[in-house]
Design a protein around this motif. Structure first.
Motif, PDB file in Angstrom:
ATOM      1  N   ASP A  36      63.666  69.969  13.056  1.00 38.57           N
ATOM      2  CA  ASP A  36      64.369  70.681  14.113  1.00 38.57           C
ATOM      3  C   ASP A  36      65.256  69.670  14.824  1.00 38.57           C
TER       4      ASP A  36
ATOM      5  N   ASP B 198      64.412  68.412  18.137  1.00 41.82           N
ATOM      6  CA  ASP B 198      63.091  67.780  18.304  1.00 41.82           C
ATOM      7  C   ASP B 198      63.060  66.440  17.566  1.00 41.82           C
TER       8      ASP B 198
ATOM      9  N   SER C 130      60.793  65.111  14.334  1.00 40.72           N
ATOM     10  CA  SER C 130      60.337  66.195  13.456  1.00 40.72           C
ATOM     11  C   SER C 130      60.844  65.974  12.035  1.00 40.72           C
TER      12      SER C 130
END
Length: 429
Positions: A352, A355, A358
């Motif tokens: 993501d 994020d 990630s």
């Protein structure tokens, strides 16, 4: 979420230097005294109209806040036009988190964005490299090494829910390679999408040079010049019709099908979200008036009986948990050869770009018959190939995505070995 926690989150997003601000006005809430740690933040948010209290003049900061109360605050924050870029980014994240509640409250994100800017610009800078090898024909080997700068403007049309969208690409060579069929001394600039989108009754309509995505990307991920209509939610129906020509194709496609074919395109797809874990799709695509001697219609392979091609497909996905998903798709055309295609893939986690840290990975098998796969979304295997694929992606920092993929298999027409390494880094803004 408690209101005390909310004050910390919203204050970080909207109130710069609020803790050092001195207010001459009286306390906005009787239960938030001037010596409270939250006084400055609460006062500022109240003065800006982001929060309000109860009819009795209290704030009740000790009470637990509902998601609908939070959504109301997010809506008010989104309506502000004078917040900093970094603060707006955090508000946008909150809006995504509470999208369902905002919708139930009759608050549309698009409506709020109109108040701040009629034209919204996003885009990316991307470096892509891949190396393709074919045992059957070394002249078909290819090395690709290019940078793309992409802009994607979106403009709101009046006070309606219609928007105009476009995608502008500027593709630049990084290095020269005599075996690279894409090499050019000139950079390539193009507008590969330009269309309008909006509601028409219960349907959503797109018209212009627009993106079409079918069979989870196995069959088609490209542009047509025409129109697309979709309606439904849990059970969604999408109809598309238009002209598929070289002007519509991505400048990066190297598959002969996608590069050279020109035809009339018609399609219907059904998407059913059966449960939170399972999704199913099915559809039919028809190409007519296919140009002879290019792409799919090629007498040397006796691929088609005439200048038309019909393809049906069925597939879906199942998420075993938050980390593991199984994806499958099957398609078949009415051609006499290379008429079948199918993929199976296991996906683990998922990156993501919002994020940092990630990551995601996948492994699978692809069989991509030439007369089924027109312009797939895959960067590992191409139409006319079969074999195993693996890949992984990682987000080293927010809005930066790094991807590597590898294919090891065969070219279908000669049944000889082929492989491909693919690497890419994307910077989104």
């Amino acid at each position: 979420m408690s209101k005390k926690t909310l004050v910390s989150a919203i204050t970080a997003a909207l109130v710069v230097g609020a803790a050092s601000t001195t207010f001459a006005a009286a306390n906005p809430f009787s239960d938030v005294p001037a010596d409270s740690w939250a006084y400055d933040a609460v006062s500022t948010l109240a003065a800006d109209g982001v929060i309000d209290g109860y009819p009795d003049g209290t704030y009740k900061g000790q009470n637990t806040m509902t998601r609908y109360e939070m959504a109301q605050i997010v809506a008010r924050a989104m309506a502000k036009t004078d917040i900093e870029k970094a603060d707006k980014a955090l508000v946008d994240k909150l809006a995504a988190e509470f999208a369902e509640e905002l919708d139930n409250l009759g608050v549309r994100v698009a409506d709020l964005e109109k108040k701040s800017d009629n034209v919204k610009w996003t885009g990316e800078l991307r470096y892509r490299y891949y190396d393709k090898n074919h045992d059957s024909d070394k002249k078909a080997d290819e090395t690709y090494n290019k940078i793309m700068f992409r802009l994607t403007p979106q403009a709101y049309i009046g006070n309606s829910d219609w928007v105009a969208k476009a995608r502008i690409n500027y593709l630049m060579d990084v290095a020269s390679d005599s075996n690279n069929i894409n090499d050019s001394s000139d950079s390539d600039a193009s507008v590969d999408q330009a269309y309008v989108e909006g509601p028409l009754g219960a349907a959503t309509v797109q018209a212009g040079r627009l993106p079409v995505f079918t069979a989870q990307g196995m069959l088609f991920d490209d542009r047509i010049s025409g129109a697309q209509v979709s309606f439904g939610d849990t059970f969604k129906t999408t109809l598309a019709a238009g002209r598929y020509s070289e002007d519509s194709h991505s400048s990066e496609y190297t598959n002969i099908n996608a590069k050279d074919i020109t035809a009339e395109y018609y399609g219907i797809q059904f998407d059913w979200k059966a449960t939170d874990k399972m999704a199913v799709n099915a559809g039919y695509t028809q190409l007519t008036s296919i140009d002879q001697g290019t792409g799919l219609y090629d007498d040397t392979f006796e691929n088609l009986n005439d200048d038309s091609l019909g393809i049906w497909y069925l597939g879906g996905s199942y998420a075993f948990d938050n980390n593991v998903k199984l994806v499958g798709e099957y398609a078949q055309s009415d051609a006499d050869a290379f008429e079948k295609a199918g993929i199976v893939e296991v996906q683990y986690k998922g990156s993501d770009v919002a994020d940092p840290g990630s990551w995601g990975a996948y492994a699978g098998y692809r069989h991509l018959g030439n007369n089924v796969v027109i312009a797939s979304t895959y960067d590992d295997a191409s139409a006319g190939q079969k074999g195993y694929v693996v890949g992984a992606s990682y987000v080293p920092a927010e809005n930066i995505l790094a991807t590597i993929e590898y294919f090891d298999g065969k070219d279908l027409d000669v049944d000889q070995d082929a492989d491909k390494f693919f690497g890419q880094v994307e910077f989104f803004f």
